[in-house]
Design a protein around this motif. Structure first.
Motif, PDB file in Angstrom:
ATOM      1  N   MET A   1       0.834  -1.203   0.000  1.00 21.13           N
ATOM      2  CA  MET A   1       0.000   0.000   0.000  1.00 21.13           C
ATOM      3  C   MET A   1       0.864   1.246   0.000  1.00 21.13           C
ATOM      4  O   MET A   1       0.724   2.147  -0.810  1.00 21.13           O
ATOM      5  CB  MET A   1      -0.921  -0.014   1.209  1.00 21.13           C
ATOM      6  CG  MET A   1      -1.715   1.250   1.409  1.00 21.13           C
ATOM      7  SD  MET A   1      -2.835   1.044   2.791  1.00 21.13           S
ATOM      8  CE  MET A   1      -3.464   2.710   2.916  1.00 21.13           C
ATOM      9  N   ASN A   2       1.800   1.303   0.939  1.00 20.41           N
ATOM     10  CA  ASN A   2       2.633   2.495   1.047  1.00 20.41           C
ATOM     11  C   ASN A   2       3.520   2.660  -0.177  1.00 20.41           C
ATOM     12  O   ASN A   2       3.707   3.762  -0.680  1.00 20.41           O
ATOM     13  CB  ASN A   2       3.500   2.422   2.294  1.00 20.41           C
ATOM     14  CG  ASN A   2       2.654   2.474   3.543  1.00 20.41           C
ATOM     15  OD1 ASN A   2       1.484   2.823   3.483  1.00 20.41           O
ATOM     16  ND2 ASN A   2       3.234   2.108   4.665  1.00 20.41           N
ATOM     17  N   ALA A  51     -12.087   0.591 -10.953  1.00 19.08           N
ATOM     18  CA  ALA A  51     -12.447   0.230  -9.586  1.00 19.08           C
ATOM     19  C   ALA A  51     -11.899  -1.160  -9.306  1.00 19.08           C
ATOM     20  O   ALA A  51     -11.186  -1.742 -10.127  1.00 19.08           O
ATOM     21  CB  ALA A  51     -13.957   0.286  -9.385  1.00 19.08           C
ATOM     22  N   TRP A  52     -12.249  -1.712  -8.164  1.00 23.49           N
ATOM     23  CA  TRP A  52     -11.774  -3.043  -7.808  1.00 23.49           C
ATOM     24  C   TRP A  52     -12.798  -3.734  -6.907  1.00 23.49           C
ATOM     25  O   TRP A  52     -13.663  -3.114  -6.301  1.00 23.49           O
ATOM     26  CB  TRP A  52     -10.419  -2.970  -7.100  1.00 23.49           C
ATOM     27  CG  TRP A  52     -10.434  -2.164  -5.832  1.00 23.49           C
ATOM     28  CD1 TRP A  52     -10.783  -2.592  -4.582  1.00 23.49           C
ATOM     29  CD2 TRP A  52     -10.131  -0.768  -5.703  1.00 23.49           C
ATOM     30  NE1 TRP A  52     -10.697  -1.560  -3.684  1.00 23.49           N
ATOM     31  CE2 TRP A  52     -10.302  -0.429  -4.337  1.00 23.49           C
ATOM     32  CE3 TRP A  52      -9.732   0.218  -6.609  1.00 23.49           C
ATOM     33  CZ2 TRP A  52     -10.085   0.862  -3.863  1.00 23.49           C
ATOM     34  CZ3 TRP A  52      -9.513   1.495  -6.129  1.00 23.49           C
ATOM     35  CH2 TRP A  52      -9.684   1.810  -4.771  1.00 23.49           C
ATOM     36  N   ARG A  82      -6.830  -2.856  -6.828  1.00 25.15           N
ATOM     37  CA  ARG A  82      -6.676  -1.608  -6.082  1.00 25.15           C
ATOM     38  C   ARG A  82      -5.318  -0.944  -6.319  1.00 25.15           C
ATOM     39  O   ARG A  82      -5.239   0.243  -6.667  1.00 25.15           O
ATOM     40  CB  ARG A  82      -6.869  -1.879  -4.587  1.00 25.15           C
ATOM     41  CG  ARG A  82      -6.775  -0.634  -3.709  1.00 25.15           C
ATOM     42  CD  ARG A  82      -7.149  -0.974  -2.275  1.00 25.15           C
ATOM     43  NE  ARG A  82      -6.197  -1.890  -1.682  1.00 25.15           N
ATOM     44  CZ  ARG A  82      -5.119  -1.509  -0.990  1.00 25.15           C
ATOM     45  NH1 ARG A  82      -4.857  -0.217  -0.835  1.00 25.15           N
ATOM     46  NH2 ARG A  82      -4.311  -2.394  -0.466  1.00 25.15           N
ATOM     47  N   LEU A  83      -4.236  -1.682  -6.143  1.00 24.99           N
ATOM     48  CA  LEU A  83      -2.916  -1.086  -6.303  1.00 24.99           C
ATOM     49  C   LEU A  83      -2.632  -0.712  -7.749  1.00 24.99           C
ATOM     50  O   LEU A  83      -1.963   0.295  -8.021  1.00 24.99           O
ATOM     51  CB  LEU A  83      -1.840  -2.024  -5.763  1.00 24.99           C
ATOM     52  CG  LEU A  83      -1.930  -2.325  -4.263  1.00 24.99           C
ATOM     53  CD1 LEU A  83      -0.769  -3.216  -3.824  1.00 24.99           C
ATOM     54  CD2 LEU A  83      -1.938  -1.040  -3.446  1.00 24.99           C
ATOM     55  N   ASP A  84      -3.154  -1.505  -8.685  1.00 20.43           N
ATOM     56  CA  ASP A  84      -2.982  -1.172 -10.099  1.00 20.43           C
ATOM     57  C   ASP A  84      -3.728   0.110 -10.453  1.00 20.43           C
ATOM     58  O   ASP A  84      -3.259   0.892 -11.284  1.00 20.43           O
ATOM     59  CB  ASP A  84      -3.468  -2.319 -10.981  1.00 20.43           C
ATOM     60  CG  ASP A  84      -2.512  -3.508 -10.973  1.00 20.43           C
ATOM     61  OD1 ASP A  84      -1.326  -3.297 -10.639  1.00 20.43           O
ATOM     62  OD2 ASP A  84      -2.944  -4.625 -11.279  1.00 20.43           O
ATOM     63  N   SER A  90      -1.672   7.399 -11.064  1.00 19.81           N
ATOM     64  CA  SER A  90      -0.512   8.262 -10.846  1.00 19.81           C
ATOM     65  C   SER A  90       0.227   8.518 -12.150  1.00 19.81           C
ATOM     66  O   SER A  90       0.605   9.656 -12.464  1.00 19.81           O
ATOM     67  CB  SER A  90       0.442   7.622  -9.829  1.00 19.81           C
ATOM     68  OG  SER A  90      -0.196   7.410  -8.591  1.00 19.81           O
ATOM     69  N   THR A  91       0.427   7.450 -12.907  1.00 14.38           N
ATOM     70  CA  THR A  91       1.129   7.581 -14.182  1.00 14.38           C
ATOM     71  C   THR A  91       0.342   8.463 -15.146  1.00 14.38           C
ATOM     72  O   THR A  91       0.903   9.354 -15.795  1.00 14.38           O
ATOM     73  CB  THR A  91       1.348   6.196 -14.811  1.00 14.38           C
ATOM     74  OG1 THR A  91       2.122   5.386 -13.913  1.00 14.38           O
ATOM     75  CG2 THR A  91       2.078   6.311 -16.135  1.00 14.38           C
TER      76      THR A  91
END
Length: 441
Positions: A1-2, A51-52, A82-84, A90-91
């Motif tokens: 997560m972090n 979404a996830w 979620r992380l994807d 961000s990208t």
């Protein structure tokens, strides 16, 4: 997560360069848009969303209902994990909005980081008129979706907290859960439960997560940062929370667990008698402990003093519209419907376990009836009644770094260091990592 979230901050440097390239990223939704009205006149609109997990099903249910009045509006929900979602978001934001969907789900603890790093990346919902609907949501959810008084996301689910407890173990120990009002009461009950049943009171991932500590902070109106963004680790309320947690550990009432799997295992194998968590944990318990139906109950998180606040929140998310969307008006119309329709939010809860932030849903039948698995207790109303009393936590863009330092301070305390000293040292480290001012430092 972090690790994933840190990409937001890293990519912030790119936005300074890429912003000069321009992408019509006004943040007001003024790109060429197809409205729901034009769609009904024959123009087809296809929205995309990221979404996830269960959120995907909730959104798909909503578009099916929405299409009854807006048949030419379609929605493709991409379940990319979620992380994807965060990596791709961000990208895309760093690249001026390239490749982004119309709609994206963002957890509340991450939203402020994105709004800080990419101030023009999302549609200004206040300008679209959504502020007229905000009174339908609890104050803390309103504030979590705003930046400088402007709304940038539609409040969605929340995590009002409670203590899930094994009614059979409490009864075996002669403990009446309704009599537990303070953390001291809970501590005394835990000692008796361990003596009579052998079960410890609750689990903590001592060296990796501080979920219980965050609940303790939130109910007191404290958090990692204050409302001005200053580091608040030296707050006496923070010290009190960590000292209280240490008392439970010294009494042998905390079971040290490893990660999510360890927490769930402890919950269902009888080695712990209770756990303080968000309302969303009901789904995990009912799914993983089917043979314990009728042996669970819920009571409010204890207060630090008799008569004190017992409302807190852990978890929750909101939906944002990307400002490079070509379908902002249609996306806004659908998401306003999704977030403010009691029927839609009721389905999201009943079928997918997503506790609604929309307060008008609390009048529905599901909130006035008992739940068989939880000893026929009306647990949903218990959670609903907390929502308007939950203090707002101030996450900031440095939340993930602060979480890391808070966990280190917690670890130090469990290893014998005084809470005030551990927090002061953590605050100093956090200052070095973020350049933020420290309260009381």
């Amino acid at each position: 997560m972090n690790k994933s979230f840190k990409s937001v901050i890293t990519l912030l440097l790119l936005t300074v360069v890429l912003a000069a390239c321009g992408s019509n990223n006004s943040g007001t939704g003024t790109t060429s848009n197809a409205s729901p009205e034009s769609a009904n006149n024959g123009e087809k609109v296809k929205l995309t969303a990221w979404a996830w997990n269960v959120n995907v099903g909730a959104l798909n249910e909503a578009i099916t209902a929405y299409q009854q009045d807006h048949p030419n509006v379609a929605l493709e929900v991409q379940d990319i994990g979620r992380l994807d979602v965060y990596d791709k978001l961000s990208t895309g934001l760093a690249a001026g909005g390239a490749g982004l969907p119309d709609i994206v789900l963002v957890e509340d603890d991450r939203l402020q980081g994105y709004l800080d790093a990419f101030p023009k990346g999302f549609v200004n919902l206040s300008e679209k008129g959504f502020d007229a609907k905000l009174s339908e949501f609890p104050t803390f959810k309103q504030e979590l979706t705003k930046k400088d008084g402007v709304s940038y996301a539609f409040p969605f689910d929340a995590g009002p907290t409670g203590v899930f407890y094994r009614t059979d173990l409490f009864e075996q120990a002669g403990v009446d859960a309704s009599k537990i009002e303070t953390w001291d009461d809970y501590l005394a009950a835990g000692k008796l439960i361990k003596e009579k049943t052998g079960a410890q009171l609750f689990p903590v991932d001592k060296f990796k997560d501080d979920a219980t500590l965050r609940i303790m902070l939130n109910e007191q109106g404290a958090f990692y940062f204050d409302k001005d963004g200053k580091i608040d680790f030296n707050n006496p309320k923070y010290v009190k929370a960590l000292e209280t947690l240490k008392k439970f550990d010294e009494a042998g009432l905390i079971k040290d667990v490893n990660g999510w799997d360890g927490t769930v295992s402890a919950t269902v194998d009888g080695t712990i008698a209770s756990i303080a968590f968000g309302a969303w944990y009901t789904g995990t318990i009912t799914d993983q402990a089917k043979d314990l139906s009728g042996k669970w109950g819920v009571f409010q998180v204890p207060a630090f003093e008799k008569g004190g606040n017992r409302a807190a929140n852990l978890g929750g998310s909101s939906w944002a519209l990307t400002s490079t969307s070509k379908n902002v008006d249609a996306a806004f119309s659908f998401m306003e419907y999704f977030s403010t329709s009691p029927d839609v939010q009721k389905v999201a809860m009943e079928k997918y376990g997503l506790f609604p932030s929309l307060t008008s849903v609390y009048n529905e039948d599901i909130f006035t009836t008992g739940v068989e698995f939880f000893s026929n207790q009306n647990i949903w109303m218990l959670f609903a009644q907390e929502m308007n009393a939950v203090p707002t936590p101030y996450y900031t863009k440095d939340y993930s770094v602060a979480l890391d330092e808070s966990v280190k301070a917690q670890s130090d305390v469990f290893n014998g260091k005084a809470a005030a000293d551990a927090l002061k040292e953590a605050a100093a480290r956090l200052k070095d990592r973020t350049s933020r001012e420290v309260n009381g430092g």
